[in-house]
Design a protein around this motif. Structure first.
Motif, short mmCIF file in Angstrom:
data_model
loop_
_atom_site.label_atom_id
_atom_site.label_comp_id
_atom_site.label_asym_id
_atom_site.label_seq_id
_atom_site.Cartn_x
_atom_site.Cartn_y
_atom_site.Cartn_z
N ASN A 137 78.96 57.14 26.67
CA ASN A 137 79.52 55.84 27.66
C ASN A 137 80.13 56.02 28.57
O ASN A 137 81.05 55.29 28.90
N TYR A 169 74.13 45.07 27.56
CA TYR A 169 72.97 46.25 27.89
C TYR A 169 71.53 45.38 27.80
O TYR A 169 70.39 46.08 28.93
N GLU A 215 74.53 43.07 22.22
CA GLU A 215 74.67 43.82 23.46
C GLU A 215 74.03 42.56 24.58
O GLU A 215 73.05 43.23 25.56
N GLN A 249 80.32 46.16 33.04
CA GLN A 249 80.87 45.49 31.39
C GLN A 249 81.53 44.79 30.77
O GLN A 249 81.49 43.97 29.49
N PRO A 264 78.79 46.91 24.76
CA PRO A 264 79.00 48.28 25.41
C PRO A 264 80.64 48.39 25.85
O PRO A 264 80.53 47.43 26.41
N TRP A 289 70.71 44.93 31.56
CA TRP A 289 70.38 46.16 32.16
C TRP A 289 68.89 46.79 31.66
O TRP A 289 68.35 46.57 32.35
#
Length: 316
Positions: free
Chosen positions: A173, A65, A62, A140, A116, A68
């Motif tokens: 999500n 993610y 990920e 994404q 994600p 972030w």
């Protein structure tokens, strides 16, 4: 673990970097990339020497993610703020270096991403908000585009670094930009099948649901929904290689330590036994039969791009 997996016919995807690294290394330094590549090469050598089958790896879990949560919001390591872009690029470079190192050991190695899969929408009558939401939604794909060399090729990305595209998808999500989660069944809730088709068409690679699951009584119904959407996506031509139920065991929550009832198996009890969620077990069995039937139907079906073919292991 390697020998047990080999003896039981269990195919493992080895996750090499999952939000952690040795304390004495600065993740923002070039040393992190070099040291991680050495670690990946050593891991690949051990796996190669122990088993003869084709190895599967997820080099960095990920990237989007982690960038972030660790680089922008300070929720996880390295607990930074305003450094998400820098962290993302370091992690992309590390993943590329790791794949190169692993391929030097075993050229047969296969790689998955685990990113994600999200949907973000704007207010129905606010064009600017909708455009902002779409820009956010497209973030994404940034890490995948970097790995493939589509974006910022100076990082070293090339098409061969994007092998099997893994996507993580959960009930929460999808959300309104700067607002709440879109509830399942809402008119703004985007079908998972549509999202899988978008990923497959964007990268022209096999797709893998690398994480999915729900809590308590939603477990079987959520899995039922996911498989139905997977079936539809496969019928549209998406080469979907598998579904990973995550986690398989109930676990303590990240933020408050409460036991989250999400797994097929519950907490360990007396004599090392774990209770089975029977409703989930029954749903898994039923959906496995459905996927196996579909796989057999699709094996010889020809699409515009060629003959669709999957292995029997993909339906498990």
């Amino acid at each position: 673990m390697l020998r047990a997996a080999d003896a039981t016919g269990t195919q493992v995807v080895w996750d090499l970097c999952h939000y952690g690294w040795p304390d004495h290394i600065d993740i923002f330094s070039p040393e992190f990339v070099e040291r991680f590549a050495r670690f990946a090469e050593a891991a690949a050598r051990v796996i190669h020497d122990e088993i003869g089958s084709v190895p599967y790896f997820c080099p960095v879990n990920e990237i989007s993610y982690w960038s972030w949560a660790g680089g922008d919001t300070g929720r996880i390591n390295p607990c930074a703020s305003g450094l998400g872009g820098e962290l993302k690029r370091i992690l992309v470079r590390a993943a590329i270096a790791a794949m190169d190192a692993i391929r030097r050991v075993d050229s047969r190695a296969r790689f998955i991403t685990a990113e994600p899969l999200i949907n973000v929408v704007g207010y129905a009558h606010d064009v600017e908000h909708q455009l902002e939401a779409e820009r956010y939604r497209l973030y994404q794909f940034e890490a995948l585009d970097m790995l493939a060399g589509i974006q910022e090729p100076e990082l070293g990305g090339r098409p061969e670094y994007l092998d099997i595209v893994g996507v993580n998808f959960y009930p929460d999500n999808q959300w309104l930009l700067h607002g709440p989660t879109i509830p399942f069944g809402d008119h703004a809730y985007k079908p998972l099948a549509d999202m899988l088709v978008e990923v497959a068409q964007r990268y022209n690679r096999p797709v893998f649901i690398s994480e999915t699951g729900a809590e308590r009584t939603a477990r079987p119904s959520w899995f039922h929904y996911v498989v139905a959407e997977v079936v539809e996506a496969m019928q549209w031509g998406v080469q979907l290689e598998g579904i990973c139920l995550y986690p398989i065991i109930d676990y303590p929550g990240w933020e408050n330590g409460r036991m989250c009832d999400v797994g097929l198996l519950g907490p360990m009890g007396e004599h090392g036994r774990r209770p089975v969620c029977q409703r989930m077990a029954d749903e898994l069995a039923e959906q496995s039969r459905k996927l196996l039937t579909l796989q057999r139907e699709l094996t010889s079906r020809t699409y515009a791009g060629g003959t669709y073919a999957v292995s029997e292991a993909s339906s498990r």
